[in-house]
Design an enzyme around this catalytic site. Structure first.
Site, short mmCIF file in Angstrom:
data_model
loop_
_atom_site.label_atom_id
_atom_site.label_comp_id
_atom_site.label_asym_id
_atom_site.label_seq_id
_atom_site.Cartn_x
_atom_site.Cartn_y
_atom_site.Cartn_z
N LEU A 145 0.84 -1.20 0.00
CA LEU A 145 0.00 0.00 0.00
C LEU A 145 0.87 1.25 0.00
CD1 LEU A 145 -2.60 1.74 0.58
CD2 LEU A 145 -2.18 1.26 3.01
N SER A 146 0.51 2.22 -0.81
CA SER A 146 1.15 3.54 -0.81
C SER A 146 2.65 3.41 -1.07
CB SER A 146 0.86 4.24 0.52
OG SER A 146 1.21 5.61 0.45
#
Length: 445
Positions: A145-146
């Site tokens: 994520l991210s």
């Protein structure tokens, strides 16, 4: 060479659209180990791998300002790990990470021996070498994520030979800086060039790598355009072209919604993209109702499950020559031209493929004294539809991977998404791509 296990995969579909395995109880265990300066939480499922020669391994990378323990506890990993026999490893970025705990995905100076990329490769090697985990080296994946998503893309570029699949949730494109998250700040050609350069001598492994990309339509932290760019970059590296879409609402999760896109080559899916409606900057866990917490959303698609499904179903490194074998023996000549409408399968398949007209039951039987052969295909019913129309019938193999004499992947490779083809149900309740394989079928010599 790796091969499919005798009991073929508990995979849902090429893009996770078929009936998936029922959520399994979390009977495995979490443990921890320190490798390359990273505390890593490892989930070992109670189940064996469903494809290949061992278990899959998914290295899951947290985002900035997000603790690895939070990602571990809220990411909904266990059910997918149990259903697909997949080890999950959640490492904490070395030394607390950089820039609020981020992974060092930014820039273009990455190598297999230095920085976070070097540490993650050490981790992958450590886990793969652990006999107790039974990890198949052909089934090692990375997702995040991210900044973790950006790092997953970096790892897919730096070591495509190690990582058979990458999952990028709200991750900036390889080569961007840490300050370029709010708007798309690179081009497809620049990213393709950098990714190829990072791979170096291992760039040939892009030919068998997979990518899944996801972003929420309410993500205002990392520009949503990066997801479009990431999918386009990887599709170009793979030589894949647009292959239509799929229904996000049908995926495993809690009220999943959005748009699914697919890129494929001649052998099947290579890149998938999910635009998750109303998802913010978060990992979609798909575990139930409730508010987002620490960049994890309990709602939407169960992305851990989707990744396990997409990677397990489409892994190109398990059996490089299975495609031809399945076409020849399982679904090739008898399922389309000769029996295309289903209702006429009994007469057409017995004559067209075996040449009963040429051998002549009347002529040859009289001359040789051999009792004439009458070809027959005693199927219960035949249904002609496109591959999506056959979704309910892809359950003859345990847990829904394909029909009784062919795999979903081989059928997709032959027919794609838009060509209708028949499947034949035998008295055993299973569906067959080749009517001659139906139990009790008779073919003339």
């Amino acid at each position: 060479m790796h091969r499919f296990a005798p009991l073929l995969v508990t995979a849902a579909a090429v893009v996770g659209m078929l009936s998936s395995p029922a959520p399994a109880a979390a009977d495995g265990v979490w443990s921890s180990r320190t490798v390359a300066g990273m505390t890593t939480y490892v989930y070992t499922p109670a189940t064996a791998g469903v494809v290949g020669e061992g278990r899959g391994l998914l290295v899951a990378l947290h985002g900035c300002s997000q603790q690895a323990t939070v990602f571990r506890d809220l990411g909904n990993w266990a059910s997918a790990a149990e259903a697909y026999g997949m080890v999950v490893a959640v490492p904490a970025a070395p030394n607390g990470g950089v820039l609020l705990g981020c992974w060092d995905y930014f820039g273009g100076n990455h190598s297999r021996t230095t920085g976070h990329a070097g540490a993650l490769l050490q981790l992958a090697a450590n886990l793969t070498a652990d006999a107790a985990l039974d990890v198949d080296p052909a089934q090692v994946y990375v997702a995040g994520l991210s900044s973790g998503g950006g790092m997953a893309m970096v790892m897919g570029c730096v070591a495509p030979d190690v990582f058979a699949g990458i999952g990028i949730d709200a991750g900036p494109t390889v080569g961007t800086t840490s300050s370029q998250i709010g708007s798309v700040s690179t081009s497809k050609q620049a990213a393709v060039s950098l990714c190829t350069n990072l791979a170096g001598a291992h760039s040939g492994s892009f030919a068998t790598q997979l990518t899944s990309v996801l972003a929420g339509t309410s993500d205002y932290v990392v520009a949503q355009g990066y997801a479009d760019l990431n999918a386009s970059v990887m599709a170009q590296l793979y030589g894949a072209t647009s292959a239509g879409g799929f229904s996000v609402a049908d995926l495993e999760g809690y009220q999943p919604a959005g748009t699914g896109l697919l890129w494929a080559d001649a052998e099947g899916p290579r890149v998938s993209q999910i635009r998750a409606t109303s998802l913010g900057h978060a990992w979609p866990a798909g575990s139930g109702a409730g508010a987002d917490k620490s960049y994890v959303s309990p709602k939407h698609v169960n992305y851990a499950w989707y990744l396990a499904d997409f990677f397990s179903t489409n892994n190109r490194r398990l059996c490089p020559d299975c495609g031809g074998g399945n076409d020849d023996g399982g679904n090739g000549e008898t399922g389309s031209d000769d029996t295309g409408n289903g209702e006429t399968g009994s007469d057409d398949t017995g004559n067209g493929e075996t040449g009963s007209g040429e051998t002549g039951s009347d002529d040859s039987g009289g001359d040789t004294g051999v009792e004439p052969c009458t070809p027959s295909t005693p199927y219960v019913q035949a249904v002609t539809a496109t591959i999506s129309g056959h979704f309910s019938r892809f359950a003859s193999y345990p847990h829904g991977y394909g029909t009784a004499d062919a795999t979903y992947t081989s059928l997709f490779s032959k027919y794609g998404m838009s060509t209708a083809f028949p499947l034949y149900q035998g008295s055993d309740g299973k569906w067959y791509a080749d009517p001659a394989k139906v139990p009790g079928a008779v073919a003339c010599p």
